[in-house]
Design an enzyme around this catalytic site. Structure first.
Site, PDB file in Angstrom:
ATOM      1  N   CYS A  31    -136.071  87.221  11.313  1.00  0.00           N
ATOM      2  CA  CYS A  31    -136.965  87.308  12.470  1.00  0.00           C
ATOM      3  C   CYS A  31    -136.581  88.432  13.435  1.00  0.00           C
ATOM      4  CB  CYS A  31    -136.993  85.969  13.200  1.00  0.00           C
ATOM      5  SG  CYS A  31    -137.486  84.625  12.132  1.00  0.00           S
ATOM      6  N   HIS A  53    -139.796  86.973  20.072  1.00  0.00           N
ATOM      7  CA  HIS A  53    -140.093  86.421  18.751  1.00  0.00           C
ATOM      8  C   HIS A  53    -140.873  85.124  18.965  1.00  0.00           C
ATOM      9  CE1 HIS A  53    -139.910  84.802  14.854  1.00  0.00           C
ATOM     10  NE2 HIS A  53    -138.882  83.997  15.055  1.00  0.00           N
ATOM     11  N   ASN A  96    -145.012  81.011  13.438  1.00  0.00           N
ATOM     12  CA  ASN A  96    -143.866  81.914  13.410  1.00  0.00           C
ATOM     13  C   ASN A  96    -144.019  82.831  12.195  1.00  0.00           C
ATOM     14  OD1 ASN A  96    -141.372  83.100  12.935  1.00  0.00           O
ATOM     15  ND2 ASN A  96    -140.179  81.238  13.286  1.00  0.00           N
TER      16      ASN A  96
END
Ligand code: ACO
Length: 329
Positions: free
Chosen positions: A116, A256, A286
């Protein structure tokens, strides 16, 4: 603190698959509920790549939009970095497939694996090549198709993720845009918190690994949650301290898009209002390395970032890894 001058984000672009999977759709696959998913994560729906929509395909679409927004041609790009943990193949690099697909014939191309944090780390790597004088135009892409490595029988993970790609073109700037601060870090002692165990040299693919579902994401959610809240808080406060600015001086934070509870908890500790933060995880879930560049592209395309605005990108993820990038637009 060293100031990295004369680099700008010249163009942004993103791509999301057409297929929308809502929480109600997931209720039909696993024992979950819209209420549970929204309360625990803030996610309402996500985009899922259909067969044939690969990481390189999404990357190429996002890249062409970013190159166009920068007023360049693909042949102007001198380096392509694709941040991904879901490459089309173990090799060749997805960046090489993108280079071919978009016709960036003059570019060096490689992938960067930092989960990520990948895109924000790649911004640092790419800008260093411009700083060094080696290149002028660098294409940074964050793209992942986590749906391909998600265990659709595991309700604790399958509700969290989505697919997508985002891209930016970094260029030398002559009009004052500059990087004010950047960090990257890692802590391999937490490598077991979020992992795909099989398919690499540690656990090559076998009938057994397939049977045990070892090619899918395994996550220790509670431990990750606690780590992520503290890490996000520390990354933002470190950036503020190191640059001697205040929270008010930052126009937008692009974090993020991990989970609204993690983001809100970190912001609360810093007394930062949610309005300062770009959030799209309700729509996309996500999307790993794609989450920051997609959110940045949406912000840019709303025309709300003005010259001189300070924009802070902050990311953290499997590895464990983390990265921060503060740019004055
Ligand atoms: N639907 C319904 N119930 C569920 C689901 C689901 N989708 N998933 C788990 N549950 C159940 C569990 O089985 C458990 O049931 P039990 O009490 O009967 O055993 C119960 O809900 C509570 O489970 P917890 O794991 O304690 O739930 P928690 O409140 O911690 O939320 C979550 C879980 C959302 C995963 C949380 O730990 C979290 O946000 N962790 C961070 C993980 C994350 O975002 N990872 C993304 C990648 S990391 C990154 O990008 C940096």
């Amino acid at each position: 603190m060293k100031q990295f001058s004369s680099i700008k984000i010249a163009g942004t672009g993103s791509f999301l698959p057409d297929k929308i999977v809502t929480n109600a759709d997931l209720e039909k696959i696993v024992d979950t509920s819209d209420e549970w998913i929204v309360t625990r994560s803030g996610i309402k729906e996500r985009r899922i790549a259909e067969n044939g929509v690969t990481t390189s395909y999404m990357s190429s679409k996002a890249a062409l939009r970013a190159i166009d927004a920068a007023g360049l041609k693909p042949s102007d790009i001198q380096m392509i970095i694709v941040a991904t943990v879901t490459p089309d193949h173990l090799f060749p690099a997805t960046a090489c497939l993108v280079q071919e697909a978009i016709g960036a014939n003059n570019a060096a191309a490689f992938d960067l694996s930092a989960a990520c944090s990948g895109f924000v780390s790649a911004l640092s790597v790419g800008s260093s090549f411009i700083e060094s004088g080696l290149y002028d135009n660098v294409l940074i892409i964050g793209a992942d198709t986590l749906s391909k490595i998600t265990d659709w029988q595991d309700r604790s993970t399958c509700v969290l993720f989505g697919d997508g790609a985002g891209a930016t073109v970094l260029r030398r700037s002559d009009k004052g845009s500059r990087i004010l601060y950047q960090t990257m870090g890692s802590d391999g002692s937490g490598s077991d918190l979020l992992v795909v165990p099989a398919g690499g040299s540690g656990m090559p693919a076998s009938e057994e690994t397939v049977k045990n579902r070892d090619h899918f994401i395994k996550m220790k959610g509670n431990e990750l949650f606690k780590w992520a809240v503290k890490k996000m808080k520390d990354l933002i406060s470190d950036a503020i301290e190191a640059t001697n600015i205040s929270v008010d001086d930052i126009k937008y934070i692009v974090p993020h898009q991990v989970n609204i509870r993690i983001i809100s908890a970190a912001l609360k500790r810093l007394e930062i209002p949610l309005e300062k933060v770009e959030i799209n995880l309700d729509k996309y879930g996500n999307t790993s390395s794609a989450s920051v560049p997609i959110a940045l592209d949406e912000l840019v395309r709303r025309n709300v970032i003005k010259k001189g605005d300070k924009v802070l990108m902050v990311a953290f993820g499997s590895g464990l890894t983390w990265a921060t990038f503060l740019i004055e637009w």
